[in-house]
Scaffold this motif. Sequence first.
Motif, PDB file in Angstrom:
ATOM      1  N   GLU A 111       0.832  -1.208   0.000  1.00  0.00           N
ATOM      2  CA  GLU A 111       0.000   0.000   0.000  1.00  0.00           C
ATOM      3  C   GLU A 111       0.867   1.259   0.000  1.00  0.00           C
ATOM      4  O   GLU A 111       0.558   2.242  -0.686  1.00  0.00           O
ATOM      5  CB  GLU A 111      -0.929   0.002   1.219  1.00  0.00           C
ATOM      6  CG  GLU A 111      -2.021  -1.043   1.203  1.00  0.00           C
ATOM      7  CD  GLU A 111      -1.507  -2.420   1.603  1.00  0.00           C
ATOM      8  OE1 GLU A 111      -0.336  -2.525   2.021  1.00  0.00           O
ATOM      9  OE2 GLU A 111      -2.285  -3.388   1.487  1.00  0.00           O
ATOM     10  N   ASP A 112       1.960   1.213   0.762  1.00  0.00           N
ATOM     11  CA  ASP A 112       2.880   2.359   0.791  1.00  0.00           C
ATOM     12  C   ASP A 112       3.541   2.565  -0.572  1.00  0.00           C
ATOM     13  O   ASP A 112       3.738   3.702  -1.020  1.00  0.00           O
ATOM     14  CB  ASP A 112       3.956   2.154   1.861  1.00  0.00           C
ATOM     15  CG  ASP A 112       3.388   2.162   3.269  1.00  0.00           C
ATOM     16  OD1 ASP A 112       2.329   2.777   3.471  1.00  0.00           O
ATOM     17  OD2 ASP A 112       4.010   1.550   4.151  1.00  0.00           O
ATOM     18  N   ARG A 117       4.184   5.614  -5.595  1.00  0.00           N
ATOM     19  CA  ARG A 117       4.053   5.745  -7.048  1.00  0.00           C
ATOM     20  C   ARG A 117       3.060   6.835  -7.417  1.00  0.00           C
ATOM     21  O   ARG A 117       3.267   7.585  -8.384  1.00  0.00           O
ATOM     22  CB  ARG A 117       3.614   4.405  -7.648  1.00  0.00           C
ATOM     23  CG  ARG A 117       4.675   3.319  -7.612  1.00  0.00           C
ATOM     24  CD  ARG A 117       4.164   2.049  -8.264  1.00  0.00           C
ATOM     25  NE  ARG A 117       5.164   0.986  -8.248  1.00  0.00           N
ATOM     26  CZ  ARG A 117       6.142   0.855  -9.139  1.00  0.00           C
ATOM     27  NH1 ARG A 117       6.226   1.726 -10.142  1.00  0.00           N
ATOM     28  NH2 ARG A 117       7.015  -0.124  -9.049  1.00  0.00           N
ATOM     29  N   ALA A 118       1.978   6.947  -6.660  1.00  0.00           N
ATOM     30  CA  ALA A 118       0.993   7.980  -6.943  1.00  0.00           C
ATOM     31  C   ALA A 118       1.572   9.371  -6.714  1.00  0.00           C
ATOM     32  O   ALA A 118       1.255  10.328  -7.432  1.00  0.00           O
ATOM     33  CB  ALA A 118      -0.246   7.776  -6.066  1.00  0.00           C
ATOM     34  N   ALA A 123       8.845   4.240  -7.981  1.00  0.00           N
ATOM     35  CA  ALA A 123       9.180   3.817  -6.621  1.00  0.00           C
ATOM     36  C   ALA A 123      10.567   4.275  -6.201  1.00  0.00           C
ATOM     37  O   ALA A 123      11.188   3.654  -5.342  1.00  0.00           O
ATOM     38  CB  ALA A 123       9.062   2.297  -6.507  1.00  0.00           C
ATOM     39  N   GLN A 124      11.070   5.345  -6.785  1.00  0.00           N
ATOM     40  CA  GLN A 124      12.412   5.816  -6.436  1.00  0.00           C
ATOM     41  C   GLN A 124      12.385   6.545  -5.100  1.00  0.00           C
ATOM     42  O   GLN A 124      11.505   7.363  -4.830  1.00  0.00           O
ATOM     43  CB  GLN A 124      12.950   6.739  -7.526  1.00  0.00           C
ATOM     44  CG  GLN A 124      14.401   7.171  -7.281  1.00  0.00           C
ATOM     45  CD  GLN A 124      14.962   7.976  -8.445  1.00  0.00           C
ATOM     46  OE1 GLN A 124      14.276   8.211  -9.429  1.00  0.00           O
ATOM     47  NE2 GLN A 124      16.207   8.370  -8.333  1.00  0.00           N
ATOM     48  N   GLY A 169       3.203   6.129   7.910  1.00  0.00           N
ATOM     49  CA  GLY A 169       3.210   5.345   6.686  1.00  0.00           C
ATOM     50  C   GLY A 169       2.691   6.162   5.523  1.00  0.00           C
ATOM     51  O   GLY A 169       1.813   7.013   5.683  1.00  0.00           O
ATOM     52  N   ALA A 170       3.235   5.902   4.351  1.00  0.00           N
ATOM     53  CA  ALA A 170       2.784   6.640   3.162  1.00  0.00           C
ATOM     54  C   ALA A 170       1.314   6.396   2.891  1.00  0.00           C
ATOM     55  O   ALA A 170       0.620   7.266   2.363  1.00  0.00           O
ATOM     56  CB  ALA A 170       3.624   6.230   1.951  1.00  0.00           C
ATOM     57  N   ALA A 171       0.829   5.198   3.249  1.00  0.00           N
ATOM     58  CA  ALA A 171      -0.589   4.879   3.099  1.00  0.00           C
ATOM     59  C   ALA A 171      -1.085   4.314   4.425  1.00  0.00           C
ATOM     60  O   ALA A 171      -1.268   3.098   4.560  1.00  0.00           O
ATOM     61  CB  ALA A 171      -0.816   3.883   1.966  1.00  0.00           C
ATOM     62  N   PRO A 172      -1.262   5.165   5.444  1.00  0.00           N
ATOM     63  CA  PRO A 172      -1.658   4.661   6.768  1.00  0.00           C
ATOM     64  C   PRO A 172      -3.014   3.974   6.710  1.00  0.00           C
ATOM     65  O   PRO A 172      -3.930   4.435   6.035  1.00  0.00           O
ATOM     66  CB  PRO A 172      -1.704   5.926   7.633  1.00  0.00           C
ATOM     67  CG  PRO A 172      -1.907   7.044   6.664  1.00  0.00           C
ATOM     68  CD  PRO A 172      -1.193   6.638   5.418  1.00  0.00           C
ATOM     69  N   ARG A 173      -3.110   2.840   7.406  1.00  0.00           N
ATOM     70  CA  ARG A 173      -4.367   2.106   7.466  1.00  0.00           C
ATOM     71  C   ARG A 173      -5.317   2.803   8.422  1.00  0.00           C
ATOM     72  O   ARG A 173      -4.899   3.390   9.418  1.00  0.00           O
ATOM     73  CB  ARG A 173      -4.113   0.671   7.929  1.00  0.00           C
ATOM     74  CG  ARG A 173      -3.315  -0.144   6.941  1.00  0.00           C
ATOM     75  CD  ARG A 173      -2.878  -1.467   7.531  1.00  0.00           C
ATOM     76  NE  ARG A 173      -3.999  -2.277   7.994  1.00  0.00           N
ATOM     77  CZ  ARG A 173      -4.733  -3.040   7.199  1.00  0.00           C
ATOM     78  NH1 ARG A 173      -4.463  -3.068   5.897  1.00  0.00           N
ATOM     79  NH2 ARG A 173      -5.713  -3.766   7.670  1.00  0.00           N
ATOM     80  N   SER A 174      -6.605   2.724   8.127  1.00  0.00           N
ATOM     81  CA  SER A 174      -7.608   3.321   9.003  1.00  0.00           C
ATOM     82  C   SER A 174      -7.703   2.522  10.290  1.00  0.00           C
ATOM     83  O   SER A 174      -7.327   1.354  10.351  1.00  0.00           O
ATOM     84  CB  SER A 174      -8.976   3.343   8.308  1.00  0.00           C
ATOM     85  OG  SER A 174      -9.421   2.028   8.064  1.00  0.00           O
ATOM     86  N   ALA A 175      -8.205   3.148  11.336  1.00  0.00           N
ATOM     87  CA  ALA A 175      -8.296   2.485  12.635  1.00  0.00           C
ATOM     88  C   ALA A 175      -9.216   1.276  12.576  1.00  0.00           C
ATOM     89  O   ALA A 175      -8.966   0.248  13.205  1.00  0.00           O
ATOM     90  CB  ALA A 175      -8.792   3.476  13.683  1.00  0.00           C
TER      91      ALA A 175
END
Length: 215
Positions: A111-112, A117-118, A123-124, A169-175
């Motif tokens: 996910e990160d 990439r977004a 992914a550099q 995290g680049a894409a933190p998960r929801s609680a």
Amino acid sequence: MSRMMKNSRRLLPAALLCCAALAHAQLYKSVGPDGRVTYSDAPPAAARQVETRPLPSAAPGAALPYELAQVAKAQPVTLYTSDKCAPCESARSFLAVRGVPYAEKTVSSNEDIAALRAAGGDAQLPLLTIGRSKEKGYEEGAWNAALDAAGYPKSSQLPATWRNPPPQGAAPRSASKAADPAEKAPAAAAPLSPSPGPATEAPPATGKAPPGFRF
């Protein structure tokens, strides 16, 4: 001894106590109804405008200086990093020396990687975003030029007590997802590198780089 000298000795301790008290106070600038400007340690009861300023002896706070705060608001800086990434360490040190307030986003899962990439197009790492501009890979000259163009000071103006927010995290998960055991198992079992394929295959990792990253 003259009466004036005796009175001066009596007033000296009181003056010193006042100075000690003011060292921990706020200095208030007020404009009265007649337009007269006065300064005091408390705002007058009848004043049409009151402005507070810290006394010169007051300890500096953690708030950013006004000009730096304005730049950081208009051109926020975000740094994408990962473990086992020597250029990421150099990037952190560079921003600290230059005095740039920034948010750090770490990349350690699929996910990160997708979020990286977004944000950067690939992914550099490290990736630095300054407002809408992007700098891929650490290169001091290019990063300095980008920060100059955004209006950041060339030398640090950060207060000694300033601390950047902790990395996330680049894409933190929801609680709700993090608390659901059924959601945790697939995420833990998923490989860190993107699925192989002609469109998504990442270049091979080099050195100690995690799968899917490119330094």
